[in-house]
Scaffold this active site. Structure first.
Site, PDB file in Angstrom:
ATOM      1  N   SER A 212       0.820  -1.213   0.000  1.00 13.54           N
ATOM      2  CA  SER A 212       0.000   0.000   0.000  1.00 13.54           C
ATOM      3  C   SER A 212       0.855   1.264   0.000  1.00 13.54           C
ATOM      4  CB  SER A 212      -0.946  -0.016   1.204  1.00 13.54           C
ATOM      5  OG  SER A 212      -0.210  -0.109   2.405  1.00 13.54           O
TER       6      SER A 212
ATOM      7  N   ASP B 113       7.723  -4.114   6.245  1.00 11.90           N
ATOM      8  CA  ASP B 113       6.849  -4.478   7.370  1.00 11.90           C
ATOM      9  C   ASP B 113       7.462  -4.073   8.700  1.00 11.90           C
ATOM     10  OD1 ASP B 113       4.770  -5.834   5.795  1.00 11.90           O
ATOM     11  OD2 ASP B 113       6.433  -7.125   5.252  1.00 11.90           O
TER      12      ASP B 113
ATOM     13  N   GLU C 289      11.203  -8.496  -4.801  1.00 11.45           N
ATOM     14  CA  GLU C 289      11.643  -7.273  -4.102  1.00 11.45           C
ATOM     15  C   GLU C 289      13.116  -7.358  -3.724  1.00 11.45           C
ATOM     16  OE1 GLU C 289       7.461  -5.858  -2.001  1.00 11.45           O
ATOM     17  OE2 GLU C 289       8.743  -7.267  -0.949  1.00 11.45           O
TER      18      GLU C 289
HETATM   19  C1  5RP Z   1       5.310  -6.689   0.096  1.00 14.88           C
HETATM   20  C2  5RP Z   1       6.087  -5.918   1.088  1.00 14.88           C
HETATM   21  C3  5RP Z   1       5.537  -4.601   1.494  1.00 14.88           C
HETATM   22  O1  5RP Z   1       6.472  -3.619   1.186  1.00 14.88           O
HETATM   23  C4  5RP Z   1       5.264  -4.615   2.955  1.00 14.88           C
HETATM   24  O2  5RP Z   1       4.376  -5.681   3.226  1.00 14.88           O
HETATM   25  C5  5RP Z   1       4.651  -3.291   3.430  1.00 14.88           C
HETATM   26  O3  5RP Z   1       3.380  -3.140   2.881  1.00 14.88           O
HETATM   27  P1  5RP Z   1       2.477  -1.883   3.217  1.00 14.88           P
HETATM   28  O4  5RP Z   1       3.141  -0.703   2.609  1.00 14.88           O
HETATM   29  O5  5RP Z   1       1.157  -2.208   2.581  1.00 14.88           O
HETATM   30  O6  5RP Z   1       2.380  -1.787   4.716  1.00 14.88           O
HETATM   31  O7  5RP Z   1       7.115  -6.316   1.567  1.00 14.88           O
HETATM   32  O8  5RP Z   1       5.861  -7.952  -0.131  1.00 14.88           O
END
Ligand code: 5RP
Length: 236
Positions: free
Chosen positions: A35, A92, A111
């Protein structure tokens, strides 16, 4: 683009906007997933359409690729780009050494490949992602579907020998069926609570047959742009 935002979305937006300003004409940019990264893609799309920014993006998921195309960003593959000037992505968790847990959105494999192939990786996050020690967020581990339950048992056995509190690995689900990544794999989420030695754990996890990659990003991130709900931005 923003309208009335909740404090959390405002924090994500201002972090994304500040990071988007790092992108210059001619750059090849790794585009994260999630997001917060979606705000970045929208900001960059605005800059491409309204300010004539000339950039090409390498998305880290099919979701991000779709959004990037929708907002007018030229999408290329990592192999076409070969090397990237910058990658901007969410996380996260991040700690004081800028080590990360990523993969909450299931895109950790692409990523990590994209971030590693970049001159610099910039993480965009709200303050809630900052931790003194990684591990409260379940650590995603991407595993191939063949024999995943055996891999799960091996993972749990390995955790017993490591400095972690929790030792459970749960299969990530999408409704009634296992979650499937863009690479056709599954995710086992490790509920560790606290990771003592993240560097060692990252190395050990990737030695286990069936494990493709883990969500610990050690020494990959250069900068974290932290957004606040009141619009302030801090750089770590
Ligand atoms: C996806 C990721 C995201 O960058 C991580 O989950 C953070 O997501 P958000 O910006 O929705 O909190 O690692 O694989």
């Amino acid at each position: 683009m923003t309208g009335e935002l909740s404090p959390i979305d405002k924090a994500k937006f201002v972090a994304a906007k500040r990071a988007a300003d790092l992108v210059e004409d001619g750059m090849r940019v790794g585009l994260g997933t999630g997001s917060t990264a979606a705000w970045l893609v929208r900001c960059l799309g605005d800059m491409v359409r309204k300010e004539g920014l000339k950039m090409r993006g390498v998305p880290t998921s099919t979701r991000t690729a779709q959004l990037a195309r929708e907002v007018g960003i030229e999408v290329i593959t990592l192999d076409e780009a070969r090397w990237l000037d910058i990658t901007i992505d969410g996380a996260d968790e991040f700690d004081g050494d800028l080590n990360l847990i990523k993969g909450g959105g299931g895109a950790l494999l692409q990523e990590k490949i994209v971030a590693t192939a970049s001159d610099q990786m910039v993480v965009i996050a709200d303050l809630g992602k900052e931790v003194s020690r990684l591990g409260a967020f379940p650590l995603p581990v991407e595993v191939i579907p063949f024999g995943w339950q055996t891999t799960q048992a091996l993972l749990e056995e390995t955790l017993i020998s490591m400095d972690v509190l929790g030792r459970t690995a749960t299969l990530r689900m999408n409704g009634d069926t296992p979650f499937v990544t863009d690479e056709g794999n599954h995710i086992l989420d490790l509920h560790l609570q606290r990771i003592g030695n993240a560097r060692q754990l990252a190395l050990v996890l990737n030695q286990i047959p069936g494990v493709v990659e883990n969500g610990l990003f050690i020494d990959i991130c250069d900068t974290v742009v932290v957004g606040h709900g009141d619009g302030r931005v801090e750089i770590r």
